[in-house]
Write an enzyme that holds these catalytic residues in place. Structure first.
Site, PDB file in Angstrom:
ATOM      1  N   SER A  36      -4.746   6.375   9.933  1.00 60.21           N
ATOM      2  CA  SER A  36      -5.484   6.521   8.670  1.00 60.21           C
ATOM      3  C   SER A  36      -6.823   7.147   9.007  1.00 60.21           C
ATOM      4  CB  SER A  36      -5.717   5.131   8.070  1.00 60.21           C
ATOM      5  OG  SER A  36      -6.693   5.170   7.039  1.00 60.21           O
ATOM      6  N   TYR A  50      -7.673  -3.959   8.541  1.00 61.04           N
ATOM      7  CA  TYR A  50      -7.037  -2.639   8.459  1.00 61.04           C
ATOM      8  C   TYR A  50      -7.732  -1.659   9.399  1.00 61.04           C
ATOM      9  CZ  TYR A  50      -4.892   1.424   6.082  1.00 61.04           C
ATOM     10  OH  TYR A  50      -4.191   2.568   5.786  1.00 61.04           O
TER      11      TYR A  50
HETATM   12  P1  NAD Z   1       3.788   1.876   0.751  1.00 64.92           P
HETATM   13  O1  NAD Z   1       3.429   0.480   0.341  1.00 64.92           O
HETATM   14  O2  NAD Z   1       4.210   2.853  -0.310  1.00 64.92           O
HETATM   15  O3  NAD Z   1       4.920   1.838   1.876  1.00 64.92           O
HETATM   16  C1  NAD Z   1       4.895   0.914   2.937  1.00 64.92           C
HETATM   17  C2  NAD Z   1       6.295   0.758   3.490  1.00 64.92           C
HETATM   18  O4  NAD Z   1       6.259  -0.256   4.506  1.00 64.92           O
HETATM   19  C3  NAD Z   1       7.317   0.282   2.443  1.00 64.92           C
HETATM   20  O5  NAD Z   1       8.568   0.891   2.663  1.00 64.92           O
HETATM   21  C4  NAD Z   1       7.407  -1.224   2.718  1.00 64.92           C
HETATM   22  O6  NAD Z   1       8.633  -1.812   2.333  1.00 64.92           O
HETATM   23  C5  NAD Z   1       7.268  -1.224   4.231  1.00 64.92           C
HETATM   24  N1  NAD Z   1       6.888  -2.544   4.734  1.00 64.92           N
HETATM   25  C6  NAD Z   1       5.864  -3.336   4.309  1.00 64.92           C
HETATM   26  N2  NAD Z   1       5.877  -4.494   4.991  1.00 64.92           N
HETATM   27  C7  NAD Z   1       6.934  -4.416   5.863  1.00 64.92           C
HETATM   28  C8  NAD Z   1       7.480  -5.294   6.840  1.00 64.92           C
HETATM   29  N3  NAD Z   1       6.948  -6.509   7.063  1.00 64.92           N
HETATM   30  N4  NAD Z   1       8.569  -4.896   7.526  1.00 64.92           N
HETATM   31  C9  NAD Z   1       9.124  -3.679   7.305  1.00 64.92           C
HETATM   32  N5  NAD Z   1       8.649  -2.808   6.416  1.00 64.92           N
HETATM   33  C10 NAD Z   1       7.561  -3.176   5.695  1.00 64.92           C
HETATM   34  O7  NAD Z   1       2.506   2.415   1.554  1.00 64.92           O
HETATM   35  P2  NAD Z   1       2.033   3.903   1.931  1.00 64.92           P
HETATM   36  O8  NAD Z   1       0.833   4.186   1.124  1.00 64.92           O
HETATM   37  O9  NAD Z   1       3.162   4.848   1.925  1.00 64.92           O
HETATM   38  O10 NAD Z   1       1.544   3.658   3.442  1.00 64.92           O
HETATM   39  C11 NAD Z   1       2.295   4.009   4.591  1.00 64.92           C
HETATM   40  C12 NAD Z   1       1.382   4.060   5.811  1.00 64.92           C
HETATM   41  O11 NAD Z   1       0.368   5.041   5.600  1.00 64.92           O
HETATM   42  C13 NAD Z   1       0.649   2.757   6.108  1.00 64.92           C
HETATM   43  O12 NAD Z   1       0.591   2.537   7.491  1.00 64.92           O
HETATM   44  C14 NAD Z   1      -0.740   3.003   5.533  1.00 64.92           C
HETATM   45  O13 NAD Z   1      -1.708   2.227   6.188  1.00 64.92           O
HETATM   46  C15 NAD Z   1      -0.902   4.466   5.833  1.00 64.92           C
HETATM   47  N6  NAD Z   1      -1.915   5.155   5.000  1.00 64.92           N
HETATM   48  C16 NAD Z   1      -1.803   5.168   3.627  1.00 64.92           C
HETATM   49  C17 NAD Z   1      -2.752   5.850   2.874  1.00 64.92           C
HETATM   50  C18 NAD Z   1      -2.667   5.957   1.346  1.00 64.92           C
HETATM   51  O14 NAD Z   1      -3.599   6.485   0.710  1.00 64.92           O
HETATM   52  N7  NAD Z   1      -1.584   5.502   0.721  1.00 64.92           N
HETATM   53  C19 NAD Z   1      -3.822   6.488   3.523  1.00 64.92           C
HETATM   54  C20 NAD Z   1      -3.907   6.439   4.906  1.00 64.92           C
HETATM   55  C21 NAD Z   1      -2.936   5.775   5.650  1.00 64.92           C
END
Ligand code: NAD
Length: 256
Positions: free
Chosen positions: A138, A151
């Site tokens: 991130s 985080y």
């Molecule tokens: P999201 O909530 O849409 O997806 C997260 C995924 O992880 C889902 O498929 C969920 O089922 C799975 N998950 C959650 N807990 C779990 C567990 N215990 N075991 C197995 N799977 C599990 O989130 P996202 O926004 O797509 O984020 C994905 C990654 O990107 C994360 O690591 C997040 O920190 C990172 N990120 C997101 C953003 C943003 O703006 N959305 C920005 C920077 C980084």
């Protein structure tokens, strides 16, 4: 023969966007996530792009479940050529009131799960003299924001872990890189935009530019398909000398 990619948390958001770009490039995909319709999501992507898929709802907080998931992937698709550690969660609170169980859960999923997946596939990658590890960190892997202690700690941690993976993998044709997105256009974020527009009596465009994307110089959300395309490039042979990096995809947030 098609390569196999294992992507954690790939039945939603960024992980799904990454999976779709790998499928478009002809990779077989091992899907994982807690979404109830995960199996259908995986099958639909497989059908759309004509690639093999496997789905597991393994809870990545549990090291034994991770080991089982890797074994099942190898049995169903074959060895893991590309590993994308993407699953992650967030919780926001000031440090003195941060619930201990939330801290432990964030470290377990956002950091420790990636250690387990990596340790379980790295030996095979070394034997085959080829491998790619891509960790979705991130912008918070490079800079901090208040109230996101667990985080930010986990994401800085994964950036460090990626560098060690890169050094240990280097003699064996294995690269490891972190991708560091700013705010990404996911259904969840879009919902928040609509809610905040109502609450603050602002237009959705103003909420995006003045509230949500305050830290982006470019006032646009990152697209999941852009992150997917970057991951596909990092997995390619053209990227063989890109290793140990943390690549911001954050609209200039880290330039400030
Ligand atoms: P999201 O909530 O849409 O997806 C997260 C995924 O992880 C889902 O498929 C969920 O089922 C799975 N998950 C959650 N807990 C779990 C567990 N215990 N075991 C197995 N799977 C599990 O989130 P996202 O926004 O797509 O984020 C994905 C990654 O990107 C994360 O690591 C997040 O920190 C990172 N990120 C997101 C953003 C943003 O703006 N959305 C920005 C920077 C980084």
């Amino acid at each position: 023969m098609s390569k196999n990619v294992l992507i954690t948390g790939s039945t939603s958001g960024i992980g799904l966007g990454i999976a779709r770009e790998f499928a478009r490039a002809g990779y077989n995909i091992s899907f994982n996530g807690l979404e109830k319709n995960g199996a259908e999501i995986a099958a639909a992507v497989g059908k759309e792009f004509g690639v093999k898929t496997f789905f597991s709802d393994a809870n990545l907080m549990d090291p034994a479940a991770i080991e089982k998931y890797i074994g099942e992937t190898e049995k169903n698709l074959g060895h893991v050529d590309v590993l994308v550690n993407n699953a992650g969660i967030q919780f926001v609170s000031e440090i003195e009131n941060f619930p201990v169980e939330k801290w432990n859960a964030i470290i377990a999923l956002n950091l420790t799960a990636a250690f387990h997946t990596t340790r379980l596939v790295l030996g095979g990658m070394k034997q085959r003299n080829w491998g790619r590890v891509i960790n979705i960190a991130s912008a918070h892997g490079l800079v901090a924001s208040e109230f996101k202690s667990a985080y930010v700690a986990a994401k800085h941690g994964i950036v460090g872990f990626t560098k060690v993976t890169a050094l240990e993998g280097a003699p064996f044709g294995i690269t490891a890189n972190s991708v560091c997105p700013g705010y990404v256009d996911t259904p969840l974020v879009r919902g928040q935009v609509a809610d905040q527009a109502k609450t603050h009596n602002m237009s959705e465009e103003d909420v995006i530019a003045k509230v949500m994307l305050m830290k982006h110089a470019v006032k646009k959300f990152v697209k999941t398909e852009s992150l997917g395309a970057l991951c596909v490039f990092l997995a390619s042979d053209h990227a063989e000398l890109i290793t140990g990096t943390a690549i911001p995809v954050d609209g200039g947030w880290n330039a400030q």
